[in-house]
Motif scaffolding. Structure first.
Motif, PDB file in Angstrom:
ATOM      1  N   ILE A 243      36.526  50.289  41.228  1.00  0.00           N
ATOM      2  CA  ILE A 243      35.725  49.072  41.338  1.00  0.00           C
ATOM      3  C   ILE A 243      36.150  48.312  42.580  1.00  0.00           C
ATOM      4  CG2 ILE A 243      35.049  46.901  40.247  1.00  0.00           C
ATOM      5  CD1 ILE A 243      34.179  49.384  38.672  1.00  0.00           C
ATOM      6  N   ARG A 244      35.176  47.982  43.426  1.00  0.00           N
ATOM      7  CA  ARG A 244      35.408  47.071  44.552  1.00  0.00           C
ATOM      8  C   ARG A 244      34.496  45.873  44.339  1.00  0.00           C
ATOM      9  NH1 ARG A 244      37.682  50.256  49.464  1.00  0.00           N
ATOM     10  NH2 ARG A 244      37.428  48.248  50.499  1.00  0.00           N
ATOM     11  N   GLY A 245      35.113  44.702  44.134  1.00  0.00           N
ATOM     12  CA  GLY A 245      34.335  43.534  43.758  1.00  0.00           C
ATOM     13  C   GLY A 245      34.416  42.395  44.746  1.00  0.00           C
ATOM     14  N   LEU A 246      33.402  41.553  44.706  1.00  0.00           N
ATOM     15  CA  LEU A 246      33.432  40.246  45.363  1.00  0.00           C
ATOM     16  C   LEU A 246      33.381  39.187  44.278  1.00  0.00           C
ATOM     17  CD1 LEU A 246      31.102  40.272  48.521  1.00  0.00           C
ATOM     18  CD2 LEU A 246      33.585  40.070  48.452  1.00  0.00           C
ATOM     19  N   VAL A 247      34.338  38.260  44.326  1.00  0.00           N
ATOM     20  CA  VAL A 247      34.427  37.181  43.341  1.00  0.00           C
ATOM     21  C   VAL A 247      34.471  35.865  44.103  1.00  0.00           C
ATOM     22  CG1 VAL A 247      35.771  36.200  41.453  1.00  0.00           C
ATOM     23  CG2 VAL A 247      35.655  38.691  41.741  1.00  0.00           C
ATOM     24  N   HIS A 248      33.334  35.173  44.127  1.00  0.00           N
ATOM     25  CA  HIS A 248      33.216  33.936  44.908  1.00  0.00           C
ATOM     26  C   HIS A 248      33.653  34.164  46.358  1.00  0.00           C
ATOM     27  CE1 HIS A 248      32.420  32.244  41.067  1.00  0.00           C
ATOM     28  NE2 HIS A 248      33.677  32.217  40.660  1.00  0.00           N
ATOM     29  N   GLY A 249      33.259  35.320  46.889  1.00  0.00           N
ATOM     30  CA  GLY A 249      33.529  35.636  48.294  1.00  0.00           C
ATOM     31  C   GLY A 249      34.859  36.308  48.558  1.00  0.00           C
ATOM     32  N   ARG A 250      35.695  36.439  47.536  1.00  0.00           N
ATOM     33  CA  ARG A 250      37.008  37.081  47.707  1.00  0.00           C
ATOM     34  C   ARG A 250      36.939  38.538  47.247  1.00  0.00           C
ATOM     35  NH1 ARG A 250      38.218  32.235  45.178  1.00  0.00           N
ATOM     36  NH2 ARG A 250      38.514  33.358  43.209  1.00  0.00           N
ATOM     37  N   SER A 251      37.584  39.419  48.018  1.00  0.00           N
ATOM     38  CA  SER A 251      37.561  40.851  47.706  1.00  0.00           C
ATOM     39  C   SER A 251      38.682  41.216  46.738  1.00  0.00           C
ATOM     40  CB  SER A 251      37.725  41.671  48.987  1.00  0.00           C
ATOM     41  OG  SER A 251      36.641  41.445  49.871  1.00  0.00           O
ATOM     42  N   VAL A 252      38.367  42.127  45.843  1.00  0.00           N
ATOM     43  CA  VAL A 252      39.368  42.670  44.922  1.00  0.00           C
ATOM     44  C   VAL A 252      38.962  44.103  44.598  1.00  0.00           C
ATOM     45  CG1 VAL A 252      38.180  41.876  42.827  1.00  0.00           C
ATOM     46  CG2 VAL A 252      40.664  42.220  42.794  1.00  0.00           C
ATOM     47  N   TYR A 253      39.947  44.971  44.370  1.00  0.00           N
ATOM     48  CA  TYR A 253      39.623  46.332  43.946  1.00  0.00           C
ATOM     49  C   TYR A 253      40.516  46.744  42.792  1.00  0.00           C
ATOM     50  CZ  TYR A 253      43.645  47.912  46.803  1.00  0.00           C
ATOM     51  OH  TYR A 253      44.889  48.086  47.338  1.00  0.00           O
ATOM     52  N   LEU A 254      40.013  47.684  41.991  1.00  0.00           N
ATOM     53  CA  LEU A 254      40.771  48.265  40.886  1.00  0.00           C
ATOM     54  C   LEU A 254      40.574  49.776  40.918  1.00  0.00           C
ATOM     55  CD1 LEU A 254      39.155  45.493  39.639  1.00  0.00           C
ATOM     56  CD2 LEU A 254      40.888  45.909  37.880  1.00  0.00           C
ATOM     57  N   VAL A 255      41.675  50.519  40.978  1.00  0.00           N
ATOM     58  CA  VAL A 255      41.637  51.983  41.003  1.00  0.00           C
ATOM     59  C   VAL A 255      42.283  52.500  39.724  1.00  0.00           C
ATOM     60  CG1 VAL A 255      42.313  54.064  42.244  1.00  0.00           C
ATOM     61  CG2 VAL A 255      41.754  51.977  43.523  1.00  0.00           C
ATOM     62  N   GLN A 256      41.499  53.211  38.925  1.00  0.00           N
ATOM     63  CA  GLN A 256      41.962  53.709  37.630  1.00  0.00           C
ATOM     64  C   GLN A 256      42.563  55.105  37.763  1.00  0.00           C
ATOM     65  OE1 GLN A 256      41.286  52.332  34.001  1.00  0.00           O
ATOM     66  NE2 GLN A 256      43.117  53.622  34.113  1.00  0.00           N
ATOM     67  N   ARG A 257      43.754  55.309  37.184  1.00  0.00           N
ATOM     68  CA  ARG A 257      44.350  56.639  37.082  1.00  0.00           C
ATOM     69  C   ARG A 257      44.147  57.173  35.662  1.00  0.00           C
ATOM     70  NH1 ARG A 257      44.938  56.350  42.259  1.00  0.00           N
ATOM     71  NH2 ARG A 257      46.709  55.192  43.097  1.00  0.00           N
ATOM     72  N   LYS A 258      44.169  58.489  35.528  1.00  0.00           N
ATOM     73  CA  LYS A 258      44.024  59.109  34.204  1.00  0.00           C
ATOM     74  C   LYS A 258      45.180  58.773  33.285  1.00  0.00           C
ATOM     75  CE  LYS A 258      41.060  63.016  35.398  1.00  0.00           C
ATOM     76  NZ  LYS A 258      40.943  64.492  35.461  1.00  0.00           N
ATOM     77  N   THR A 259      46.315  58.373  33.867  1.00  0.00           N
ATOM     78  CA  THR A 259      47.495  58.003  33.077  1.00  0.00           C
ATOM     79  C   THR A 259      47.352  56.650  32.394  1.00  0.00           C
ATOM     80  OG1 THR A 259      48.509  56.958  35.012  1.00  0.00           O
ATOM     81  CG2 THR A 259      49.005  59.292  34.621  1.00  0.00           C
ATOM     82  N   GLY A 260      46.293  55.910  32.699  1.00  0.00           N
ATOM     83  CA  GLY A 260      46.128  54.556  32.193  1.00  0.00           C
ATOM     84  C   GLY A 260      46.551  53.492  33.195  1.00  0.00           C
ATOM     85  N   GLU A 261      47.164  53.904  34.300  1.00  0.00           N
ATOM     86  CA  GLU A 261      47.538  52.945  35.333  1.00  0.00           C
ATOM     87  C   GLU A 261      46.295  52.468  36.083  1.00  0.00           C
ATOM     88  OE1 GLU A 261      51.029  53.182  38.425  1.00  0.00           O
ATOM     89  OE2 GLU A 261      49.247  54.069  39.364  1.00  0.00           O
ATOM     90  N   ILE A 262      46.281  51.168  36.384  1.00  0.00           N
ATOM     91  CA  ILE A 262      45.282  50.607  37.298  1.00  0.00           C
ATOM     92  C   ILE A 262      46.022  49.975  38.462  1.00  0.00           C
ATOM     93  CG2 ILE A 262      43.624  48.733  37.625  1.00  0.00           C
ATOM     94  CD1 ILE A 262      42.484  49.302  34.912  1.00  0.00           C
ATOM     95  N   VAL A 263      45.612  50.336  39.673  1.00  0.00           N
ATOM     96  CA  VAL A 263      46.154  49.705  40.876  1.00  0.00           C
ATOM     97  C   VAL A 263      45.182  48.608  41.292  1.00  0.00           C
ATOM     98  CG1 VAL A 263      47.010  50.046  43.217  1.00  0.00           C
ATOM     99  CG2 VAL A 263      47.169  51.908  41.549  1.00  0.00           C
ATOM    100  N   LEU A 264      45.697  47.402  41.406  1.00  0.00           N
ATOM    101  CA  LEU A 264      44.891  46.214  41.664  1.00  0.00           C
ATOM    102  C   LEU A 264      45.323  45.590  42.990  1.00  0.00           C
ATOM    103  CD1 LEU A 264      43.109  43.736  40.960  1.00  0.00           C
ATOM    104  CD2 LEU A 264      44.924  42.971  39.429  1.00  0.00           C
TER     105      LEU A 264
END
Length: 373
Positions: A243-264
């Protein structure tokens, strides 16, 4: 001057590890020099292979390079996993661009129009069916687009596999920092932090943000560190896509691993070599993430870290001779070090062996806009 190796690789991040492996496969004897190979920016990175999402206004000249680099990952991942038997977490599940409010929607629509004009495959997502595409997303998201060809890899698993590949191919490892590099008609000498000297026929400098810490007779390209806060969360698998998101103009991303880890991630801060984790930046990343993925609230925060991206004067990678015939420099990959590592290594090995490379023009043209202006 007798040489310890045909090639000395100074720096053991994504670029250095990949160069060392590919050079060893080409028949060169290689010594890798790094106190903690596989650490630094590589350890912090999320591992997005985002040729479309990383196509930004004003950087049109990067597009062909990023697209070729993305294509190279398919065969590269197979080769590395085949050689080592290790899984590097290369996942081809695509990326969703999402926006929270009307302003975010307009900005994403503008970006997508630009990405499509460059030939990228960006699909509209019907918001009525959004819960089927990505159930964890907030139901009131204002816009969603799908980048089918933007994938990801696990940089930590990649680092482990590359280190295993180096061992299999008899690459020597010296875990002391490189302080200085000199050259003569007979080869190169690297003086290490422990006072020892290593000799080689040629050298490649792949020291990322620390490139200019190396003492050399002629100056190396100026590289600046660009700070980025990155978080790691753990829990049940939450997302189907990156997921690559814009939240009120600010960028954020979330990368899901199969292990359950999310890199934010990630912040973009011009603060030199400051590696301090700031509470305010951690809060902002978490708050923006939970506004588009409410389930983030239930995940465990297991790690906060800071990475230093290596940025050149125009944010394009630098792969060129620093000392003709003896010393190559490969640095300045900025946001795309993981993505560009295989293609960079291919080019470096071609240059070391004085072979014409189909990739060289891609790297040169990544700078052409700035050099002609």
């Amino acid at each position: 001057m007798s040489s310890d190796s045909d090639l000395l690789v100074l720096g053991g991040g994504a670029i250095g590890l990949t160069v060392a492996w590919r050079a060893s496969l080409s028949g060169l004897t290689v010594t890798l020099i790094d106190p903690t190979p596989g650490s630094g920016a590589m350890w912090a990175a999320a591992g997005m292979l985002a040729s479309a999402a990383e196509s930004h206004f004003g950087e049109e000249h990067h597009v062909a390079l990023l697209s070729a680099a993305s294509d190279r990952w398919i065969s590269f991942s197979r080769e590395l996993e085949g050689d080592t038997g290790l899984n590097i977490g290369y996942e081809q599940n695509g990326t969703l661009l999402v926006g929270l409010d009307r302003g975010d929607r307009l900005e994403i629509e503008r970006s997508v129009e630009f990405q499509r004009s460059l030939g990228h495959n960006v699909a509209d997502v019907d918001l009525e069916n959004l819960s089927e595409v990505e159930p964890a997303l907030l139901s009131t998201i204002s816009v969603a687009k799908q980048l089918h060809n933007d994938h990801h890899v696990d940089p930590r698993a990649l680092g482990r596999a590359l280190l295993a590949a180096l061992e299999l191919n008899n690459v020597s490892l010296r875990t002391s920092p490189a302080d200085s590099l000199t050259q003569s008609a007979l080869g190169v000498e690297v003086t290490l932090g422990d006072g020892s000297v290593i000799r080689g026929d040629k050298a490649v400098v792949t020291m990322g943000a620390h490139t200019n810490f190396l003492e050399t007779a002629n100056p190396l390209p100026q590289i600046r560190p660009v700070k980025g806060h990155i978080l790691r969360l753990q829990g049940p698998v939450l997302l189907k896509h990156t997921i690559r998101g814009l939240v009120h103009g600010r960028s954020v991303y979330l990368v899901q691993r199969k292990t359950g880890e999310i890199v934010l991630g990630a912040t973009v801060e011009e603060k030199g070599f400051d590696r301090t984790v700031r509470a305010g930046e951690v809060f902002r990343l978490l708050d923006d993430a939970r506004r588009i993925i409410p389930g983030v609230d239930e995940l465990e925060l297991v790690e906060t870290s800071v990475g230093l991206r290596p940025g050149s004067h125009d944010n394009a990678p630098v792969v060129e001779w620093a000392e003709e015939g003896r010393v190559l420099v490969a640095t300045g990959h900025y946001r795309n070090g993981i993505l560009l590592a295989p293609l960079t290594a291919d080019l470096v090995v071609d240059m070391l062996q004085d072979r014409p490379s189909i990739h060289q023009e891609l790297f040169v043209s990544a700078h052409s806009h700035h050099r002609s202006s």
